[in-house]
Design a protein around this motif. Sequence first.
Motif, short mmCIF file in Angstrom:
data_model
loop_
_atom_site.label_atom_id
_atom_site.label_comp_id
_atom_site.label_asym_id
_atom_site.label_seq_id
_atom_site.Cartn_x
_atom_site.Cartn_y
_atom_site.Cartn_z
N GLU A 1 0.83 -1.21 0.00
CA GLU A 1 0.00 0.00 0.00
C GLU A 1 0.87 1.26 0.00
N CYS A 2 1.98 1.21 0.70
CA CYS A 2 2.91 2.34 0.71
C CYS A 2 3.47 2.58 -0.69
N MET A 3 3.89 1.52 -1.35
CA MET A 3 4.44 1.65 -2.71
C MET A 3 3.39 2.22 -3.67
N ILE A 4 2.17 1.77 -3.52
CA ILE A 4 1.09 2.28 -4.37
C ILE A 4 0.88 3.77 -4.11
N LYS A 5 0.88 4.15 -2.83
CA LYS A 5 0.67 5.56 -2.51
C LYS A 5 1.81 6.42 -3.05
N VAL A 6 3.03 5.94 -2.92
CA VAL A 6 4.18 6.70 -3.44
C VAL A 6 4.04 6.86 -4.95
N TRP A 7 3.64 5.79 -5.63
CA TRP A 7 3.47 5.87 -7.08
C TRP A 7 2.35 6.85 -7.44
N GLU A 8 1.26 6.80 -6.70
CA GLU A 8 0.16 7.72 -6.97
C GLU A 8 0.55 9.18 -6.72
N LYS A 9 1.44 9.41 -5.77
CA LYS A 9 1.88 10.76 -5.43
C LYS A 9 3.19 11.13 -6.12
N ARG A 10 3.54 10.42 -7.18
CA ARG A 10 4.83 10.65 -7.84
C ARG A 10 4.99 12.07 -8.36
N SER A 11 3.90 12.75 -8.65
CA SER A 11 4.01 14.13 -9.13
C SER A 11 4.45 15.08 -8.01
N ASP A 12 4.24 14.68 -6.75
CA ASP A 12 4.62 15.51 -5.61
C ASP A 12 6.00 15.17 -5.07
N ILE A 13 6.67 14.20 -5.64
CA ILE A 13 7.97 13.72 -5.13
C ILE A 13 9.00 14.85 -5.12
N GLU A 14 8.94 15.74 -6.07
CA GLU A 14 9.92 16.82 -6.13
C GLU A 14 9.86 17.71 -4.90
N LEU A 15 8.73 17.76 -4.22
CA LEU A 15 8.57 18.59 -3.02
C LEU A 15 9.13 17.90 -1.78
N VAL A 16 9.38 16.61 -1.86
CA VAL A 16 9.85 15.84 -0.72
C VAL A 16 11.37 16.00 -0.57
N GLN A 17 11.82 16.37 0.62
CA GLN A 17 13.25 16.56 0.86
C GLN A 17 13.96 15.25 1.11
N ASN A 18 13.34 14.35 1.86
CA ASN A 18 13.95 13.07 2.20
C ASN A 18 12.97 11.96 1.82
N LEU A 19 13.21 11.33 0.69
CA LEU A 19 12.30 10.32 0.16
C LEU A 19 12.15 9.14 1.13
N GLU A 20 13.24 8.70 1.71
CA GLU A 20 13.20 7.56 2.63
C GLU A 20 12.35 7.88 3.86
N ALA A 21 12.55 9.04 4.45
CA ALA A 21 11.76 9.44 5.62
C ALA A 21 10.29 9.56 5.25
N TRP A 22 10.00 10.06 4.08
CA TRP A 22 8.62 10.20 3.63
C TRP A 22 7.98 8.82 3.48
N CYS A 23 8.70 7.88 2.89
CA CYS A 23 8.18 6.52 2.73
C CYS A 23 7.98 5.84 4.08
N MET A 24 8.90 6.08 5.01
CA MET A 24 8.75 5.50 6.35
C MET A 24 7.52 6.08 7.05
N GLN A 25 7.28 7.35 6.85
CA GLN A 25 6.12 7.99 7.46
C GLN A 25 4.83 7.41 6.87
N ILE A 26 4.79 7.22 5.58
CA ILE A 26 3.62 6.61 4.94
C ILE A 26 3.42 5.20 5.48
N THR A 27 4.51 4.45 5.59
CA THR A 27 4.44 3.08 6.11
C THR A 27 3.90 3.07 7.53
#
Length: 170
Positions: A37-63
Amino acid sequence: MDVSRFKAEVLPLKNKLYRFALGIVKDEELAKDVVQECMIKVWEKRSDIELVQNLEAWCMQITRNKALDKLRSKHVKKTDLFEVELDTRKERDTPYVVAERGDLMVRIKGLIADLPNRQREVMQLRDIEGFSYKEIADMLEIDINLVKTNLFRARRKLKESLMKVDAYGL
């Protein structure tokens, strides 16, 4: 974000995300669902990835959020918090040493399971996953001083509990 960047930057995080989710939901299949579900959400929000400073921390937070959502649902099965090997020299250990180590791990897992949720999360992220205080603060959306305080209290409680049991010979 295109498919190649997703494969290069997000997919390598899946094992860390899985271990983190497993520590929260305590069920292997449920942890796999959380990561998916986290991977799906990251893929769905891929247009907002440029705004994320730390991708790993963002993924951990989603998880973390997905795992907590799963826990709130009524179908949650409990298993071990995590699997840790104290020593890789198993072939040289006597049965006594192996049994003693196993008993110690059972005791430690029980003590960690008894910790308050925040202390348990911080301890897992710092001592098991190896994240920095800043990364943990970002993932859990708390102040870095609170991360340090929770980690100190968790470690102190574990140490005191282990010393108490050893002092009485139990």
